[in-house]
Motif scaffolding. Structure first.
Motif, short mmCIF file in Angstrom:
data_model
loop_
_atom_site.label_atom_id
_atom_site.label_comp_id
_atom_site.label_asym_id
_atom_site.label_seq_id
_atom_site.Cartn_x
_atom_site.Cartn_y
_atom_site.Cartn_z
N ALA A 1 6.82 -9.07 -23.70
CA ALA A 1 6.78 -8.04 -22.65
C ALA A 1 6.04 -8.58 -21.44
N ILE A 2 6.11 -7.84 -20.34
CA ILE A 2 5.55 -8.31 -19.06
C ILE A 2 4.20 -7.66 -18.79
N SER A 3 3.28 -8.47 -18.28
CA SER A 3 2.00 -7.98 -17.77
C SER A 3 1.86 -8.50 -16.34
N LEU A 4 1.41 -7.63 -15.44
CA LEU A 4 1.28 -8.00 -14.04
C LEU A 4 -0.15 -7.82 -13.55
N ASP A 5 -0.59 -8.74 -12.72
CA ASP A 5 -1.82 -8.53 -11.94
C ASP A 5 -1.38 -8.40 -10.48
N ILE A 6 -1.39 -7.17 -9.99
CA ILE A 6 -0.97 -6.92 -8.61
C ILE A 6 -2.00 -7.43 -7.63
N ALA A 7 -3.30 -7.32 -7.97
CA ALA A 7 -4.40 -7.74 -7.08
C ALA A 7 -4.21 -7.11 -5.70
N ALA A 8 -4.01 -5.79 -5.69
CA ALA A 8 -3.63 -5.08 -4.46
C ALA A 8 -4.69 -5.10 -3.38
N SER A 9 -5.95 -5.35 -3.74
CA SER A 9 -6.99 -5.43 -2.72
C SER A 9 -6.77 -6.59 -1.77
N GLU A 10 -5.98 -7.57 -2.20
CA GLU A 10 -5.70 -8.73 -1.35
C GLU A 10 -4.76 -8.39 -0.19
N PHE A 11 -3.97 -7.32 -0.33
CA PHE A 11 -3.04 -6.98 0.76
C PHE A 11 -3.04 -5.49 1.08
N GLY A 12 -4.03 -4.76 0.54
CA GLY A 12 -4.10 -3.33 0.80
C GLY A 12 -5.47 -2.87 1.23
N LYS A 13 -5.51 -1.91 2.15
CA LYS A 13 -6.77 -1.34 2.61
C LYS A 13 -6.49 0.01 3.26
N ASN A 14 -7.39 0.96 3.02
CA ASN A 14 -7.28 2.29 3.63
C ASN A 14 -5.93 2.95 3.34
N GLY A 15 -5.42 2.73 2.13
CA GLY A 15 -4.18 3.38 1.73
C GLY A 15 -2.92 2.77 2.30
N ARG A 16 -3.02 1.59 2.93
CA ARG A 16 -1.87 0.89 3.49
C ARG A 16 -1.72 -0.46 2.80
N TYR A 17 -0.48 -0.84 2.47
CA TYR A 17 -0.21 -2.06 1.72
C TYR A 17 0.84 -2.89 2.46
N VAL A 18 0.46 -4.10 2.83
CA VAL A 18 1.33 -4.98 3.61
C VAL A 18 1.89 -6.06 2.70
N LEU A 19 3.19 -5.99 2.42
CA LEU A 19 3.86 -6.98 1.58
C LEU A 19 4.35 -8.11 2.46
N SER B 1 1.56 -3.84 -19.10
CA SER B 1 0.21 -3.79 -18.54
C SER B 1 0.26 -4.12 -17.05
N ILE B 2 -0.53 -3.40 -16.26
CA ILE B 2 -0.62 -3.65 -14.81
C ILE B 2 -2.10 -3.63 -14.41
N GLU B 3 -2.52 -4.68 -13.71
CA GLU B 3 -3.91 -4.82 -13.27
C GLU B 3 -4.00 -4.57 -11.76
N ASP B 4 -5.00 -3.80 -11.36
CA ASP B 4 -5.26 -3.50 -9.94
C ASP B 4 -3.98 -3.19 -9.16
N PRO B 5 -3.24 -2.14 -9.57
CA PRO B 5 -2.01 -1.79 -8.85
C PRO B 5 -2.27 -1.21 -7.46
N PHE B 6 -3.50 -0.73 -7.22
CA PHE B 6 -3.90 -0.25 -5.90
C PHE B 6 -5.22 -0.92 -5.53
N ALA B 7 -5.55 -0.90 -4.25
CA ALA B 7 -6.73 -1.59 -3.76
C ALA B 7 -8.01 -0.95 -4.30
N GLU B 8 -9.09 -1.70 -4.27
CA GLU B 8 -10.35 -1.22 -4.81
C GLU B 8 -10.89 0.00 -4.07
N ASP B 9 -10.46 0.21 -2.81
CA ASP B 9 -10.91 1.38 -2.06
C ASP B 9 -9.97 2.57 -2.20
#
Length: 440
Positions: A239-257, A284-292
């Motif tokens: 099965a698949i496990s992902l680490d999104i690490a969304a804090s690297e590209f997301g802040k204040n509720g906005r996510y830039v791909l 499993s999904i790790e940090d799907p949204f930013a830390e804030d």
């Protein structure tokens, strides 16, 4: 009481898996025991985690550690000499008090974690015990379920994909050895697929294949194809496990791909990820949204929490207070444990225990800048974490840790109990085959 005491601390500059300087602490005890601890380093980092002390300037890209070494020699060594090496909690508390900052920035989190690990190694060796047994005492232990990277992305691969880790888990494996064999077949198949498509460009920081994809979904599609090419059913044997690490590209509720050149708000990011959960066998999904974005995490966990493990990494930074708050808020249902993120062994243990008490998944993890120190393999077992995330199925700083668990499993023989799917905080602890199609 013990007659054994710490007699010497030697600070040494060595090099991590990215060829950057790091610190090694070598502790000598009065009984002649000599053991070492080494500080790893992360690329994607939570803002509240322990801070490495780096020298800055032009030399070695600013990554030199002479200041951290000075901390160890001038301040930490006098603190340690004569202390009881078996009083890990007392030594770590003294390190925390000596530093006096929330993120270990004065002495350096790299200095404190190397020393803390060295003391732990020395105490176990002095007792003549493997580290995992020293930690577990007489309690029965569990061999962890591994999460193993196939493609590396994000900050680990020049941001070639927005997603940081594309990993596999073997939910039906009956042993750690079998889980590694499943992973090896998928890793080999993925490399061959990349070569056939003219996309093979080496490996990322943690040993996963360097991503050369046109979209994040192409990486997922390729991973599913690799699982099938290896002879497995996606969502069953692998099965698949992902680490999104969304804090690297997301802040204040906005996510830039960056790879797909578009920006999403919180709702858009949620739908983006929920769409993947419907289409792919994600366990499993790790940090799907930013830390804030605690609200984004809470809503996402509410949507998938009975079916998918949602891990807090940058969001929780191995901090017991943040783990306890997440338990109350139900913002995630699992915690990643990184000793250097906390700065001492005792703080990391407290975060792990808080997660376990709450029924969270607990995953001991390596960093992208790793070393030959195999302590985390022992911590995952000795702390009954149930899961271990080391990186990929390549590069010796990774394989040293996987191989260490293999040795421990073999040494336990018939007493070896493999964690399996049951350690994940899922509502239905059955096959993962339905996870990719769950209605969300």
């Amino acid at each position: 009481m013990t007659d054994v005491a710490i007699r010497k601390l030697h600070a040494r500059r060595i090099w991590d898996s990215r060829g950057r300087p790091t610190v090694e602490a070598e502790v000598t005890l009065s009984d002649g025991t000599v053991e070492r601890g080494i500080a790893p380093a992360g690329a994607s980092r939570g803002t509240r985690e322990a801070v490495d002390r780096r020298d800055g300037g032009k030399a070695l890209g600013g990554f030199d550690v002479q200041g951290a070494l000075a901390s160890m020699r001038e301040e930490i060594a006098p603190l340690l000499i004569g202390r009881d090496p078996f009083d890990q909690a007392g030594i770590d508390a003294a390190l925390i008090a000596l530093d006096g900052t929330p993120t270990k920035e004065r002495l350096g989190g790299n200095a404190t974690v190397a020393v803390s690990l060295a003391v732990l190694h020395a105490a176990a060796a002095s007792r003549g015990l493997p580290l995992w047994r020293y930690l577990a005492g007489e309690e029965a232990v569990m061999i962890p379920l591994p999460e193993i990277q196939i493609f590396g992305g994000g900050a680990h691969a020049g941001r070639r994909t927005d997603i940081q880790d594309f990993m596999v888990m073997a939910p039906k494996a009956k042993s750690f050895a079998e889980a590694l064999e499943v992973t090896a077949e998928v890793y080999i198949a993925a490399g061959r697929i990349m070569a056939e498509r003219g996309l093979l460009q080496g490996v990322a920081d943690e040993g996963g294949w360097w991503p050369a994809f046109s979209s994040n979904e192409e990486a997922l599609d390729t991973l599913v194809t690799a699982i099938e090419r290896a002879g497995f059913t996606p969502g069953e044997e692998a099965a698949i496990s992902l680490d999104i690490a969304a804090s690297e590209f997301g802040k204040n509720g906005r996510y830039v791909l960056g790879l797909e050149k578009r920006e999403l708000d919180r709702d858009g990011m949620a739908e983006y990820l929920l769409g993947w959960c419907r289409r792919y066998p994600i366990l499993s999904i790790e940090d799907p949204f930013a830390e804030d974005d605690a609200e984004g995490l809470r809503l996402f966990t509410a949507a998938v929490g009975d079916h998918i493990q949602v891990i807090g990494d940058d969001f929780l930074v191995t901090n017991v207070a943040l783990v306890e708050k997440a338990v109350l808020d139900r913002s995630v249902n699992a915690v990643l444990i990184k000793v250097n993120q906390a700065g001492t062994v005792s703080e990391a243990k407290a975060a792990c225990e808080a997660g376990r008490r709450a029924g969270f998944g607990t995953i001991v993890s390596a960093r992208s800048g790793e070393t030959e120190d195999v302590a985390i393999a022992h911590l995952a077992i000795g702390w009954h974490a149930g899961q271990l995330k080391v990186g990929s199925f390549a590069r010796s700083e990774r394989m040293a840790k996987w191989n260490e668990v293999l040795r421990i499993e073999e040494a336990l023989g018939s007493k070896a109990k493999f964690a399996g799917l049951g350690v994940l905080p899922l509502g239905a602890r059955t096959s993962s085959s339905a996870l990719g199609n769950v209605a969300l």
